[in-house]
Design an enzyme around this catalytic site. Structure first.
Site, PDB file in Angstrom:
ATOM      1  CG  ASP A 230       8.913  42.960 -67.596  1.00  0.00           C
ATOM      2  OD1 ASP A 230       8.658  42.882 -68.822  1.00  0.00           O
ATOM      3  OD2 ASP A 230       8.635  43.946 -66.893  1.00  0.00           O
ATOM      4  N   GLY A 258       2.942  18.336 -47.790  1.00  0.00           N
ATOM      5  CA  GLY A 258       2.403  17.026 -47.457  1.00  0.00           C
ATOM      6  C   GLY A 258       0.942  16.917 -47.821  1.00  0.00           C
ATOM      7  CB  THR A 261      -2.070  13.696 -52.438  1.00  0.00           C
ATOM      8  OG1 THR A 261      -3.499  13.728 -52.539  1.00  0.00           O
ATOM      9  CG2 THR A 261      -1.503  13.115 -53.725  1.00  0.00           C
ATOM     10  CD  GLU A 301      -3.445  14.495 -43.913  1.00  0.00           C
ATOM     11  OE1 GLU A 301      -4.257  13.648 -44.353  1.00  0.00           O
ATOM     12  OE2 GLU A 301      -3.547  15.702 -44.139  1.00  0.00           O
ATOM     13  CG  MET A 367      -6.067  18.125 -39.976  1.00  0.00           C
ATOM     14  SD  MET A 367      -5.290  17.252 -41.367  1.00  0.00           S
ATOM     15  CE  MET A 367      -4.280  16.063 -40.470  1.00  0.00           C
ATOM     16  CE1 TYR A 369      -9.786  18.531 -42.059  1.00  0.00           C
ATOM     17  CE2 TYR A 369     -10.206  20.438 -40.673  1.00  0.00           C
ATOM     18  CZ  TYR A 369      -9.384  19.751 -41.554  1.00  0.00           C
ATOM     19  OH  TYR A 369      -8.166  20.284 -41.919  1.00  0.00           O
TER      20      TYR A 369
END
Length: 527
Positions: A230, A258, A261, A301, A367, A369
């Site tokens: 619809d 963001g 990439t 980043e 972050m 990790y």
């Protein structure tokens, strides 16, 4: 005592010279028995407020664990909430609001409430136990929109936040429905929808098909109802997330822009933060899906440092950009940021004014990790998410606790910080020793990318047979993989609680098992 009438009560504060005093409204917006979430809306009367301070007592045995849109302090059972820098000035007739969570549930009243020192009923002196007339009608300043809150099943003070990627619907075959069938949706407080693009200094969608056009059949839909073609119908992930939120009324969804990439566009955004913030608002608050999102997440980043590309906009650029975003989205939207966890001296945390920007964000997600991995193909082997340092760590300061302590040392409150967990491992091949620190010949093969593999694969492909620095590793067939397991996540959640952190977040939902082992470990570990 201030008792709730229909869960809305005029707390009321004013000055003697104002014909219409300033007021405050207390609202219980969620109560799940073992805890509750509430909101206070402060409204100026005939005179503007330059700033505001709300104080009240709660009964013995009740505790407020965290708050947003106000700085909270406590002394015994007495709590004080002071405005942030961006929401203190309230024009005549205008309003500001803050929220909090506490335990146990059932707090339909607070005691001895004052705003800027005046009584909670609009009088000039604090009243020891003000109570409205039984016939009093709810204040017109009732909460205009829900505050940031956890799902009702989540214990107070324990944010469980996970990334959901828009590209996961393709090769990974991971959809919003999987959040429900795994049992994970009921344990999440927030979903970060990744990623929107940042290009030319502007926010934009990165995949319109998966975002809002992909058709879901009844069998694949989260609520068992097929999409329609619809005109104006919302399909894709946005449509599925709308349905998931209806099934879990406390769940919040934040649109993240963001990532690795798409971060190159932030350099141009920093040149005109207001224009950037306006473009983001237009995407997030598009009338077709404005109800889906509760705010915006900025994943740059990295400001004034290098990631996929390098930025040199200066120390203040991140603060300026976050201020513009907060100004555009306002006090009632969530504004968050995923940030670097580089705890080294002179590293990425030191490169940008994260402390100055903290006043504009609801919480930060360092972050914690990807500290180590097969991007160094010859090793040495090392866990990508060590909680602490250890003998032989390849680089000092590259561990989670270093980042948390550095951020706290800059004055960022622990209640605004979350601990990051990876739902994947990083690994090498050509390794001859099981202990960390071995040499390698290259990246171990992965399902989607060399050197990376989901936990749901690793738990059987290369089961953990050792631990180091609060995380796990597996050595099998010449491969060495570092990753977190339910057991090590439980330990990390103990750390998060001991540090007074707001909870934990993870990258990303599709890496978990079909029954949500890792999300369950986070959820249970924060209880």
């Amino acid at each position: 005592m201030i008792a709730a009438a229909a869960l809305l009560v005029p707390l009321g504060v004013g000055t003697a010279i104002a014909a219409t005093p300033a007021t405050a409204t207390y609202a219980v917006t969620s109560d799940w028995g073992s805890g509750f979430e509430a909101k206070v809306t402060v409204r100026a009367g005939d005179s503007a407020l330059a700033s505001w301070r709300v104080e009240f007592d709660v009964p013995a045995g009740t505790a407020i664990s965290s708050a947003w849109d106000a700085d909270m302090t406590k002394s015994g059972n007495h709590y004080t909430f002071v405005n942030k820098g961006w929401n203190g000035a309230v024009p005549a007739g205008g309003q500001a609001a803050f929220g909090f969570i506490g335990a146990p549930g059932g707090l339909a009243a607070v005691q001895n409430c004052t705003l800027n020192g005046a009584a909670c009923t609009g009088g000039t002196n604090p009243s020891p136990s003000p109570s409205p007339s039984p016939t009093a009608s709810p204040s017109p300043t009732a909460s205009p929109s829900p505050s940031p809150s956890p799902t009702p099943t989540t214990p107070p003070g324990s944010k469980v936040i996970g990334y959901f990627t828009n590209w996961g619907v393709y090769g990974r075959n991971y959809h919003v429905k999987n959040l429900e069938t795994s049992g994970s949706a009921a344990k999440l407080t927030h979903i970060l929808y990744a990623f929107g693009n940042v290009s030319g200094g502007q926010c934009s969608l990165s995949d319109t098909y998966s975002d809002y056009d992909k058709f879901y059949s009844a069998a694949d839909s989260v609520n068992g109802v097929a999409d329609t073609w619809d005109t104006g119908a919302l399909r894709g992930n946005f449509g599925q997330l709308r349905r998931l939120k209806a099934m879990h009324p406390g769940l919040k969804v934040i649109f993240s822009f963001g990532g690795w990439t798409y971060s190159g566009g932030f350099t141009q955004a920093a040149a005109n933060p207001t224009a950037f913030a306006n473009s983001c608002y237009n995407v997030v608050e598009d009338p077709r899906w404005a109800d889906v999102f509760d705010g915006i997440d900025i994943d740059w980043e990295y400001p004034n440092a290098c990631g996929l590309t390098c930025d040199s906009t200066g120390f203040a650029s991140f603060k300026n950009l976050m201020q513009a975003v907060r100004n555009r989205f306002g006090a009632n939207s969530l504004v968050t940021a995923a940030i670097t966890a580089d705890g080294t001296n002179g590293g990425k945390i030191d490169a940008a004014d994260y402390a100055g920007a903290a006043q504009y964000v609801d919480f930060y997600m360092p972050m914690t990790y990807d500290f180590f991995g097969a991007f160094a193909p010859q090793g040495p082997t090392a866990p990508h998410s060590p909680l602490t340092s250890y003998t032989g760590i390849p680089q000092a300061g590259f561990y989670s606790d270093a980042a948390i302590q550095k951020l706290k040392s800059k004055g960022i409150p622990s209640s605004k910080l979350l601990l990051g967990i990876g739902f994947y491992g990083r690994g090498w091949t050509g390794v001859t020793q099981s202990a960390p620190g071995g040499s390698a010949t290259g990246a171990a093969p992965g399902t989607y990318e060399a050197g990376i593999e989901d936990y749901k694969v690793l738990k059987t492909k290369c089961p953990a047979n050792g631990t180091v620095a609060g995380t796990a590793y597996g050595f099998c067939n010449g491969q060495w993989w570092g990753y977190d397991t339910p057991s090590t996540i439980t330990g990390k959640m103990t750390y998060a609680k001991n540090q007074g952190l707001a909870g934990a977040f993870f990258w990303e939902t599709s890496g978990d098992t079909s029954n949500g082992e890792l999300i369950s470990a986070i959820y249970n570990g924060l209880r």
